[in-house]
Every structure is written in structure tokens, then in C-alpha cells.
Design a protein around this motif. Structure first.
Motif: not given
Length: 184
Positions: A4-8, A47-53
Motif C-alpha cells: 500500500a506504499k505511495a511512491v513518486v 509471481k515475484k513481480t512488482i507494479t506501480v499503479r
């Protein structure tokens, strides 16, 4: 990494050994996973994947073919992250990505050969989703304003190169038609 971390854009999310980047994520030269857009991190541990929505999913009106102006926020060997501030003459505020394959029809070894952080570019949008992908391959597109990498002063166009009148540095960029500062 939290789900749930917000990123820039540019924010470190981990290392490439931890997960495969899927969308909204890139790997920098040192192997760090970094956010391409403002949004929320989603890690699929199975799946060991990372996405930024992306934080903003509403219809934004940019579509393929639109000419935009953007400032280069960061550059790696294969991509540049942009802030699109003008689309067809109207003020906007979107994230953009320029991939090294969208710079020229000829082989380009690294993005550093054609633009730098802080440069202003004129580009064409090539997709209709966030982050917007852009191209400067077309004739006339490219850098329209730049500052010296050595001293930070304005670079003036002198032929097909850019020159700093303060420190004398000569730099190369993919210069677009209508470059703002011309040496007389």
C-alpha cells in the motif's frame, strides 16, 4: 516492500533480485527497482513481480500523435522520465517516458548522448495510457532548451552542437526545430 506504499517517480522500491518489474517500474544502472509514476506499489510475492499503479487513472485526453513539451526529470542508459507540461499548446501535468528506441532511427548507445536532466523536449505521444510514452524520432522533434552540464548556464545552438558562453563547454543533444537559444 509494502503493498500500500505511495511512491513518486525515481523512488527506490527494492533490487532487481527481489522482483521483476511489470508496469510503472524500471531498473536503474545499479540494479535498483524504481518507480516510473506517482502511484501505489503492488508486490505479487507469488509471481515475484512488482507494479506501480498510477494514482490518476481518469481519462486525460492525451492520445497518440499529440505534440507535447516536457522537462526531463531523470535519465538512465535506456529511458528518460519526463514531466509533460504542455500538450498542443495547452497546459497539462502528466508523467512521460522516453525509451532509447524512440530517440532516433539510427542506433543510440545511451540516452545520455541525446539529452540530460533539465532539458526541455518537444515530443510526440505514442500511446494513450499513463505513463505516456513519447517519441522524438520524427524530424523537428527533440531538445528545444538545455543548460550546461558543467556550469548550469544556458546552452546556445551553434550549428549542430550546443555551446556554453560562460565556460566554453560544447555538448551534443538531439536538437529539435525551434531551439530557443541560438548563438549569433
Amino acid at each position: 516492500m509494502s503493498n500500500a506504499k505511495a511512491v513518486v517517480p525515481g523512488e527506490a522500491l527494492g533490487v532487481e533480485e527481489e522482483a521483476l518489474p511489470v508496469q510503472g517500474v524500471y531498473v536503474d544502472k545499479k540494479g535498483y527497482l524504481r518507480a516510473l509514476v506517482v502511484g501505489t506499489v503492488v508486490m505479487d510475492k507469488l509471481k515475484k513481480t512488482i507494479t506501480v499503479r498510477p494514482a490518476n487513472k481518469r481519462e486525460l485526453g492525451l492520445r497518440p500523435g499529440i505534440l507535447v513539451e516536457a522537462i526531463v526529470l531523470s535519465v538512465s542508459d535506456d529511458i528518460a522520465v519526463l514531466n509533460i507540461y504542455n500538450a498542443n499548446g495547452a497546459p497539462v501535468d502528466f508523467s512521460g517516458i522516453l525509451h532509447v528506441t524512440q530517440v532516433s532511427s539510427e542506433y543510440v548507445k545511451t540516452m545520455w548522448d541525446v539529452l540530460r536532466p533539465g532539458d526541455i523536449v518537444r515530443a510526440r505521444v505514442i500511446n494513450s495510457t499513463i505513463p505516456y510514452q513519447v517519441s522524438i524520432k520524427d524530424p523537428g522533434l527533440g531538445v528545444i532548451a538545455a543548460k550546461c552540464s558543467v556550469c548550469g548556464e544556458v546552452l546556445y545552438k551553434a550549428g549542430d552542437k550546443l555551446q556554453c558562453t560562460s565556460c566554453g563547454s560544447v555538448e551534443t543533444r538531439r536538437i529539435g526545430v525551434g531551439y530557443l537559444y541560438v548563438l549569433r
